[in-house]
Scaffold this motif. Structure first.
Motif, PDB file in Angstrom:
ATOM      1  N   ASP A 289      -2.652  15.612  -5.183  1.00 52.46           N
ATOM      2  CA  ASP A 289      -3.482  14.430  -5.380  1.00 52.46           C
ATOM      3  C   ASP A 289      -3.497  14.037  -6.858  1.00 52.46           C
ATOM      4  O   ASP A 289      -3.364  12.867  -7.209  1.00 52.46           O
ATOM      5  CB  ASP A 289      -4.894  14.764  -4.882  1.00 52.46           C
TER       6      ASP A 289
ATOM      7  N   ASN B 233       2.095   2.110  -3.810  1.00 53.04           N
ATOM      8  CA  ASN B 233       1.243   2.948  -4.675  1.00 53.04           C
ATOM      9  C   ASN B 233       0.581   4.090  -3.897  1.00 53.04           C
ATOM     10  O   ASN B 233      -0.385   4.680  -4.356  1.00 53.04           O
ATOM     11  CB  ASN B 233       0.218   2.108  -5.437  1.00 53.04           C
TER      12      ASN B 233
ATOM     13  N   ARG C 132       0.284   6.863 -10.187  1.00 56.15           N
ATOM     14  CA  ARG C 132      -0.319   5.629  -9.688  1.00 56.15           C
ATOM     15  C   ARG C 132      -0.932   4.780 -10.799  1.00 56.15           C
ATOM     16  O   ARG C 132      -1.113   3.573 -10.647  1.00 56.15           O
ATOM     17  CB  ARG C 132      -1.378   6.005  -8.652  1.00 56.15           C
TER      18      ARG C 132
ATOM     19  N   SER D  57      -2.017  10.573  -8.433  1.00 57.51           N
ATOM     20  CA  SER D  57      -2.883   9.636  -9.137  1.00 57.51           C
ATOM     21  C   SER D  57      -2.378   9.389 -10.564  1.00 57.51           C
ATOM     22  O   SER D  57      -2.594   8.312 -11.109  1.00 57.51           O
ATOM     23  CB  SER D  57      -4.328  10.126  -9.137  1.00 57.51           C
TER      24      SER D  57
ATOM     25  N   MET E 169      -3.430  -2.594  -9.009  1.00 55.84           N
ATOM     26  CA  MET E 169      -3.447  -3.285  -7.717  1.00 55.84           C
ATOM     27  C   MET E 169      -4.640  -4.218  -7.629  1.00 55.84           C
ATOM     28  O   MET E 169      -5.748  -3.872  -8.020  1.00 55.84           O
ATOM     29  CB  MET E 169      -3.483  -2.285  -6.571  1.00 55.84           C
TER      30      MET E 169
ATOM     31  N   LEU F 227       0.654   1.630 -11.750  1.00 62.90           N
ATOM     32  CA  LEU F 227       0.676   0.554 -10.763  1.00 62.90           C
ATOM     33  C   LEU F 227      -0.726  -0.023 -10.607  1.00 62.90           C
ATOM     34  O   LEU F 227      -1.570   0.573  -9.963  1.00 62.90           O
ATOM     35  CB  LEU F 227       1.141   1.093  -9.409  1.00 62.90           C
TER      36      LEU F 227
ATOM     37  N   LEU G 210      -1.310   4.385  -1.349  1.00 58.79           N
ATOM     38  CA  LEU G 210      -2.594   4.344  -0.649  1.00 58.79           C
ATOM     39  C   LEU G 210      -2.339   4.680   0.814  1.00 58.79           C
ATOM     40  O   LEU G 210      -3.222   5.126   1.528  1.00 58.79           O
ATOM     41  CB  LEU G 210      -3.244   2.964  -0.781  1.00 58.79           C
TER      42      LEU G 210
ATOM     43  N   ARG H 184       0.832  -1.209   0.000  1.00 56.64           N
ATOM     44  CA  ARG H 184       0.000   0.000   0.000  1.00 56.64           C
ATOM     45  C   ARG H 184       0.862   1.253   0.000  1.00 56.64           C
ATOM     46  O   ARG H 184       0.426   2.305  -0.461  1.00 56.64           O
ATOM     47  CB  ARG H 184      -0.956  -0.011   1.196  1.00 56.64           C
TER      48      ARG H 184
ATOM     49  N   PHE I 160      -6.718  -6.538  -4.805  1.00 58.18           N
ATOM     50  CA  PHE I 160      -6.875  -6.550  -3.347  1.00 58.18           C
ATOM     51  C   PHE I 160      -7.344  -7.909  -2.842  1.00 58.18           C
ATOM     52  O   PHE I 160      -8.003  -8.664  -3.557  1.00 58.18           O
ATOM     53  CB  PHE I 160      -7.902  -5.494  -2.925  1.00 58.18           C
TER      54      PHE I 160
END
Lengths: 280, 307
Positions: free
Chosen positions: A85, A54, A92, A89, A97, A95, A56, A51, A99
Motif C-alpha cells: 500500500d 492510478n 500515485r 501510494s 486526479m 498522478l 484506485l 481509475r 473526480f
C-alpha cells in the motif's frame, strides 16, 4: 526505460466486474506534456481505465507505468507481485486526479483541502503549504474563498478547489474523470478555462470528457473507447474529421458533437451536450 | 361571501377607484383569535396535569422528610458513584469492543465477518436481563476458571463464584450487550462518509491507513457523536437493571434500604431524582460536546443563513 517526467504507458490493461469484462486489453502511450481526451459512450470503460491508471482499481491483467515505473505491482524474478500500500501510494503521488463528484474533504476548508496532501504526505511545513495553497487557489480564481468549507461553494468552485488540491502535490500527470459532468451548464465554462490554462502550461493530462468542443480544441490526441477497447485514436482533426472510423462517426453523431455535420442526419434529434460551452 | 362581494368597495374607501384587488391588498392584516385553539386546551390540560401531580406529591406514601433524609446519605452517594462507574466503564469498554467488532467486520475476512454477525445476532437477540443473570450464574457452567500450564505445573485462577463478583458479572453483561449496539453505531458513521472521500485521499498519495485516520474518521466521528450521546444516556438508565443481581448501583442500594425501612416510594423517588439529575447533566454535556466538535458545520450553517 527512462523518459522525461510526465509519461504514461499502458499495456494490455484488463479489468472485470462480477464476470463482465469492462476493459479488454488497453494499450495507450502518453508523452510528457501531451493532452489526451478519452471519449466514448457511457459504460465504455473510460472512467474505469482512469481509475486503473492510478490503481484506485486493481488490474486483472496488464501493466501501467508512470515515467517508466510500474504502479501497483513490482516485477520480481520473472513475475509480477502486488506492491505494498505504501509503495503504491508513493507512485500515485505523481498522478493527480480530479473526480466527477469533486470529492472535496467535507470537514476541511478550501485551503486545508489543498494543503493537507503536501503537509501529511510530503511532510512540508504547514505554513509553507498553506501559503502555496492560497497561491494555487488564487490561480484558479478562488483567492477570496480560501477559508470556506466545500458546502459553501458552488459546484464549479468546488471543482476548481479540487484541481488546486491535485496541483498542490505537483503531479507529473493529471487525470480528469468527467470533471464537468456534475456541473450546471453555466458553471462548465469556468472549470474548462482552468483546464485549458493547465494544458497550455504543458501539464500532461488524461481527460475523460463529454465536452467534444474541449476535446477538439485542447487535445493533442483523442482516444475513442467503446465496449472496453480503444476503437480509434489520433489527433482531433482525424477523429472529428473525415478519416475517422464508422463507429467513431456514429458515436459523435449520437452525442451531438458535430452540429454542423449532423444536419444531414436523422440522428439530429439526439440530445446535445452543449458543445458550445467550451468553444466560447 | 362571494367573489363579487369581495371585490365591491368596502365602506369608507369609495374614493379609491381603480383596481379593487390592490385596495384589498392595502387593508391591515389581523390574526384570528386564538382563544379556542390555544388558551382552552392549555387551561384544561394544565389543570389536569397539576391535579394528578398534586395527588402524587401530597400522597402520604411519598414521605418527603424521608426523601430529604436519604437523598444525600453516604450509602445513596456510594450507589450513585457505582452507577457512574458502571456507566463510564460500560460506555468506554463497549465502544472499544464495538470498534474492534466493526474493524473485524470491515476487514474483508469472511470468517471474522461471520463471527461478528453472529455476535451481534446473539447479544441483540437476547434481553439484557437474561444476559446479566446468565453471567451471574457462570459458576453453574464453569465452577472453576483459570489457566493451567502443565509444563510448569502452574494453575492461575480459582473459584468462579469468587472471581466473578456481582459487580464484575454486571459489568461483563453490560459491556458485551452494549458493544453489539456500539458496533452498529460505528458502522453507521463510516457508511455516512462517501467512498469518494477515500478515493480522493488516496489520489493525493495517502496510504489506506492515512486516508482512514485523516479523512474518514474525523468525518465519521461527527456522524457518530449524537447517537453516542444517546447511548451514554441509555446506558446510564440501563445500569439500574444490575440491581437484580445486586450489582451495588444506585438502584441496588435504594432496594436494600427500602427492604429495611419499607419506605418503598420515598426511596424510588430518591433514586429517580438522582437519575434525572445525572441524565440532565449528561444531556447538557452532550450538547456542548456536539457543539464543540461540530463547530465547522455550525459556521457553515450560519454563513448559509446569512446569505
Amino acid at each position: 526505460m527512462s523518459a522525461a517526467r510526465g509519461s504514461l504507458a499502458l499495456r494490455g490493461v484488463r479489468k472485470s466486474y462480477h464476470g463482465t469484462e469492462i476493459l479488454r486489453g488497453i494499450d495507450l502511450d502518453v508523452a510528457p506534456g501531451e493532452v489526451v481526451c478519452l471519449i466514448g459512450p457511457s459504460g465504455g470503460g473510460k472512467s474505469t481505465l482512469l481509475r486503473c491508471i492510478n490503481q484506485l482499481e486493481s488490474l486483472d491483467g496488464g501493466v501501467v507505468a508512470v515515467d517508466g515505473e510500474l504502479i501497483g505491482y513490482t516485477a520480481h524474478g520473472g513475475h509480477l507481485t502486488e506492491a505494498s500500500d505504501r509503495e503504491t501510494s508513493r507512485v500515485r503521488r505523481n498522478l493527480g486526479m480530479v473526480f466527477q463528484q469533486f470529492n472535496l474533504f467535507g470537514h476541511l476548508t478550501a485551503v486545508q483541502n489543498v494543503a493537507i496532501g503536501p503537509v501529511k504526505v510530503l511532510g512540508r511545513r504547514k505554513a509553507d503549504a498553506e501559503r502555496r495553497a492560497r497561491e494555487l487557489l488564487a490561480s484558479v480564481g478562488l483567492a477570496e474563498h480560501a477559508g470556506k468549507y466545500p458546502s459553501q461553494l458552488s459546484g464549479g468552485q468546488q471543482q476548481r478547489v479540487a484541481i488546486a488540491r491535485a496541483l498542490a502535490m505537483e503531479p507529473a500527470i493529471l487525470l480528469f474523470d468527467e470533471p464537468t459532468s456534475a456541473l450546471d451548464p453555466e458553471l462548465v465554462g469556468e472549470v474548462l478555462t482552468v483546464m485549458k490554462a493547465l494544458a497550455a502550461g504543458g501539464t500532461t493530462m488524461v481527460v475523460v470528457t463529454h465536452e467534444m468542443g474541449f476535446a477538439r480544441e485542447v487535445a493533442d490526441t483523442v482516444v475513442f473507447m467503446e465496449g472496453g477497447v480503444v476503437v480509434e485514436q489520433g489527433p482531433p482533426a482525424q477523429l472529428f474529421g473525415a478519416l475517422r472510423s464508422p463507429r467513431t462517426a456514429a458515436f459523435l453523431r449520437r452525442s451531438g458533437g458535430e452540429a454542423h455535420e449532423a444536419e444531414a442526419d436523422e440522428a439530429h434529434g439526439g440530445e446535445a451536450r452543449e458543445p458550445e460551452a467550451a468553444a466560447s | 361571501m362571494t367573489s363579487t362581494q369581495l371585490l365591491t368597495d368596502p365602506p369608507g374607501t369609495a374614493a379609491g377607484g381603480g383596481d379593487p384587488l390592490a385596495r384589498l391588498a392595502a387593508l391591515p392584516l389581523r390574526s384570528r383569535s386564538r382563544i379556542l385553539s390555544r388558551w382552552v386546551p392549555a387551561v384544561v390540560v394544565g389543570a389536569l396535569v397539576a391535579a394528578i401531580g398534586w395527588a402524587f406529591v401530597s400522597a402520604p406514601a411519598m414521605n418527603w422528610p424521608v426523601v430529604a433524609q436519604y437523598l444525600f446519605s453516604p450509602r445513596i452517594l456510594a450507589g450513585v458513584a457505582t452507577t457512574l462507574l458502571f456507566t463510564v466503564l460500560t460506555f468506554a469498554l463497549g465502544l472499544l469492543l464495538g470498534i474492534v467488532l466493526e474493524v473485524m467486520r470491515q476487514s474483508g475476512n469472511p470468517v471474522l465477518r461471520v463471527i461478528v454477525d453472529g455476535y451481534i445476532w446473539l447479544f441483540r437477540g437476547t434481553p439484557l436481563l437474561v444476559q446479566l443473570v446468565f453471567w451471574f450464574n457462570l459458576a453453574l457452567i464453569f465452577p472453576v476458571i483459570g489457566v493451567r500450564i502443565p509444563a510448569l505445573g502452574l494453575t492461575i485462577g480459582g473459584s468462579t463464584n469468587e472471581l466473578v463478583t456481582p459487580f464484575l458479572a454486571a459489568l461483563i453483561g453490560l459491556v458485551l450487550h452494549t458493544a453489539a449496539y456500539m458496533a452498529e453505531v460505528v458502522r453507521g458513521g463510516f457508511l455516512a462518509v462517501p467512498p469518494g472521500q477515500t478515493d480522493a485521499a488516496k489520489a493525493i498519495g495517502m496510504t489506506s491507513l492515512e486516508a482512514q485516520r485523516l479523512i474518514v474518521i474525523p468525518q465519521a466521528v461527527r456522524v457518530i457523536l449524537p447517537p453516542l450521546g444517546n447511548q451514554f444516556i441509555d446506558i446510564l438508565k440501563a445500569t439500574a437493571i444490575v440491581s437484580v443481581i445486586g450489582g451495588g448501583d444506585l438502584m441496588t442500594i435504594a432496594q436494600q434500604i427500602y427492604g429495611q425501612n419499607y419506605q418503598v416510594i420515598a426511596m424510588l423517588v430518591v433514586a429517580s431524582l438522582w437519575y434525572l439529575a445525572l441524565v440532565t447533566l449528561a444531556t447538557i454535556g452532550q450538547h456542548f460536546l456536539e457543539r464543540g466538535l461540530d463547530r465547522s458545520r455550525r459556521r457553515v450553517l450560519k454563513a448559509e443563513a446569512a446569505r
